[in-house]
Structures are given as structure tokens and as C-alpha cells.
Design an enzyme around this catalytic site. Structure first.
Site, PDB file in Angstrom:
ATOM      1  N   HIS A 167       1.628  -7.843   0.901  1.00  0.00           N
ATOM      2  CA  HIS A 167       2.376  -6.576   0.878  1.00  0.00           C
ATOM      3  C   HIS A 167       3.507  -6.573  -0.155  1.00  0.00           C
ATOM      4  O   HIS A 167       4.565  -5.968   0.053  1.00  0.00           O
ATOM      5  CB  HIS A 167       2.917  -6.247   2.265  1.00  0.00           C
ATOM      6  N   HIS A 224       1.513   1.518   6.960  1.00  0.00           N
ATOM      7  CA  HIS A 224       1.263   0.448   7.931  1.00  0.00           C
ATOM      8  C   HIS A 224       1.666   0.864   9.347  1.00  0.00           C
ATOM      9  O   HIS A 224       2.250   0.067  10.097  1.00  0.00           O
ATOM     10  CB  HIS A 224       2.017  -0.815   7.524  1.00  0.00           C
ATOM     11  N   GLU A 269      -5.374   0.879   7.952  1.00  0.00           N
ATOM     12  CA  GLU A 269      -4.692   0.956   6.659  1.00  0.00           C
ATOM     13  C   GLU A 269      -5.710   1.272   5.559  1.00  0.00           C
ATOM     14  O   GLU A 269      -6.561   0.458   5.242  1.00  0.00           O
ATOM     15  CB  GLU A 269      -3.998  -0.372   6.355  1.00  0.00           C
TER      16      GLU A 269
END
Length: 347
Positions: free
Chosen positions: A104, A175, A312
Site C-alpha cells: 500500500h 480499503h 478492493e
């Protein structure tokens, strides 16, 4: 549209929280820290309001914790192997924040910084962030926008737009952790889930880098081509499930159009709330909140593992390095755009 204080960070920076809504009473709360979705209020089959995403009560908790609740993740969501990418023959070193890999985008990712409000209306808000050349390790000075909108048909719409002055990579996602019975309702095992994906991307080991294979789901616990309870196969004796301590895998969407289309449907029998996922992305990561035990959420609720699920939408994990996957490259001056809608109804 309303705006309130959402507390201050450890550095004394004040965060704000904004409410957007539609005429049906659906409401979404978002904060400028990480352009994060904090609450999504929808009505159940009895007309009662439920907050269907996990989150915290103030910005300090978002700053401190590492679960990415509701976050806008970028420039590159999910994992990158060996924290390195190569674009136009140049190798770029990224932060290794997940073993030797990048997850991420690390500590300088868009989920860890403040965004500015570019535009706001009663039913939508646009946040913008500037990302300097190599600020996260990626090439190019970039400008990234995310627009949240509550549609009249009860959709939570998310649109990303980004440009950079060098050829680079963008792979943005949201998320949010969903529990369609309400964020404080415990396990999501009885939720049913259907995903339009006959294939998924297996991972090498518990570090969750894909092998590069696009494998059939038929005959495996990863077969969600027909709706089934999330908990039905999650405890199966399956190597891939052992690697992730549950589902934490990308599904290869069976695309039927280049644009936005329905790719998944989740349903909670207790509340009667259904959520359809519509997107133009090629992949969707199912994560069953396998490592959130001990998190203290909104209203002091203690969250446990498997109390939510994430869907996601994105390019496949490590697709920037994997020749067998569609590669997310945006040329200098060109526009990256991605659109996802989480659409709510009752039955």
C-alpha cells in the site's frame, strides 16, 4: 454537506470530517486524513439506519493504526515484490514495509497524508493531493483526485483521476471494511458473496506475492461464481487459505465490457442489506479482515478477525513487475482514471 472537527494528529494538525448524503437518507462520512471513508449509513429491510463499514472515532486512531480502514490507498495499492519497480528501463527503490516487499505504498502513501478539498456539494466531495517526484519512490510529480458521491440509487461512488509529468504507475483503491449488519455486528460468516471471476491469482507464500499464475477457482474454496456464505470454506484445509489466514487474494474479474459493470454481490440475511460492486477494474481483492483483532473502533467497539470483508477493486497485486498480468503504466501527461460503485439495496 456538513463539516466538523475530527480531532488533531500527534503533530497537532486538525482533521475535518465531512458528511455527504442523498434524498433517500443514505449518508457517508469522510475525512481529509487519507481521504478516508469513516462511515457509510444505509437503511436495512426494516428502515433502520446501519453503519456498514468499520472505522475509528478520531484522526489519532487512523494515524496510529495500520489496518487501512476506509483509506484511499495509492499511488500503488496492494503488494510490490522486493520493493522495486522498473519503468522505461529505470529501477526505482520503494519502501520495504511488508517484509522485503512494499504494501500500500508505505509510510508516505496517500492513505497516510492529508488531502485538500477541491470541490464539495451536498451529495459529493472531491479531495486532491500532490505527490512529488520520488516522494513515495515512484517517478513523476503527480496530482491525484478522488471524488466520493452518494448517488440517488444509493450508490457509494468512488472516482479516481491522476496525472504525472513522468511515465509512472497508478493503482488506486479504497480499503473499506464492510459488515452489512453494521460495523459492531461481529462475524461476517453468514454474509453471502458472489464474484464474477472464474480465476484468481494464487500467492507464493504468506508474504502474499502472486506466483504469476491465473488459476481456475473451480473445485477450490475460492469459487464464488455462485453466491455462498463467506464462512462456508474459509476454514478449509487449503494451502492458499493458510498463507493468508483466510481470504486475502485477488480475483481476475470476468470482464464483459471495457467500462463499469457489476462484478460482485454481497448480502446479509439478518439486515436484508445487499451490496453490489460495480467497477471498471480488472481485479478485485477479497480480504476477510484476518488480522484486525484488538482494534478499538467506533463507539469503543472491539473488532475481531473476520468481522468484516474488503472488496478492493484494482490491478492485480505486483502487476507492475509481473509480465503475465495487465501492467498499470500511465504515460507522462496522460490521465489515469478508475471508477467503482458500492451500490446498496434491501431484499
Amino acid at each position: 454537506m456538513s463539516k466538523k472537527s475530527f480531532g488533531t494528529t500527534s503533530k497537532g494538525i486538525e482533521a475535518s470530517i465531512y458528511e455527504i448524503s442523498n434524498a433517500n437518507g443514505m449518508r457517508v462520512l469522510v475525512t481529509d486524513y487519507g481521504a478516508t471513508a469513516v462511515s457509510v449509513f444505509v437503511k436495512d429491510k426494516d428502515g433502520n439506519e446501519r453503519d456498514v463499514i468499520l472505522g475509528y472515532d478520531d484522526v489519532k486512531s487512523y494515524e496510529k493504526e495500520t489496518c487501512y480502514f476506509g483509506a484511499t490507498v495509492g499511488r500503488y495499492a496492494n503488494r510490490i515484490s522486493d520493493a522495486k519497480i522498473t519503468i522505461d528501463g529505470v529501477e526505482y527503490q520503494l519502501e520495504a514495509n511488508d517484509n522485503e516487499n512494499t504494501l500500500h505504498s508505505g509510510a508516505n502513501g496517500t492513505s497516510e497524508r492529508f488531502w485538500t478539498v477541491k470541490e464539495q456539494k451536498d451529495d459529493e466531495i472531491t479531495f486532491e493531493i500532490e505527490d512529488a517526484d520520488l516522494q513515495q519512490g515512484y517517478p513523476g510529480n503527480a496530482v491525484i483526485d478522488v471524488t466520493y458521491k452518494v448517488t440517488e440509487d444509493n450508490g457509494f461512488s468512488i472516482t479516481y483521476n491522476a496525472t504525472a509529468d513522468k511515465t509512472t504507475t497508478f493503482n488506486m483503491t479504497n480499503h473499506s471494511y464492510f459488515n452489512l449488519n453494521g460495523h459492531a455486528s461481529g462475524s461476517v460468516y453468514t454474509h453471502t458473496l458472489q464474484i464474477n471471476a472464474a480465476h484468481f491469482t494464487p500467492v507464493k507464500d504468506s508474504k502474499a506475492i502472486p506466483t504469476g499464475e491465473i488459476a481456475p477457482v473451480e473445485g477450490t474454496p475460492f469459487d464464488f461464481t455462485e453466491a455462498k456464505p463467506i464462512g462456508r470454506d474459509i476454514e478449509a484445509n487449503d494451502t492458499q487459505l493458510h498463507y493468508g489466514n483466510g481470504y486475502d487474494h485477488n480475483f481476475a474479474i470476468d470482464k464483459t465490457t471495457p467500462g463499469i459493470e457489476r462484478v460482485a454481490t454481497a448480502y446479509a440475511p439478518e439486515s436484508g442489506i445487499q451490496m453490489d460492486v460495480l467497477t471498471d477494474c480488472v481485479g478485485i481483492q477479497l480480504y476477510t479482515a484476518n488480522f484486525i483483532v484488538g482494534q478499538e473502533g467506533k463507539g469503543g467497539v472491539k473488532y475481531n478477525n473476520r468481522d468484516a470483508f474488503c472488496l478492493e477493486t484494482q490491478y492485480y497485486p505486483n502487476s507492475i513487475n509481473e509480465t503475465n498480468f495487465s501492467t498499470p503504466i500511465t504515460k507522462a501527461g496522460e490521465k489515469y482514471e478508475s471508477h467503482t460503485i458500492y451500490k446498496f439495496s434491501v431484499r
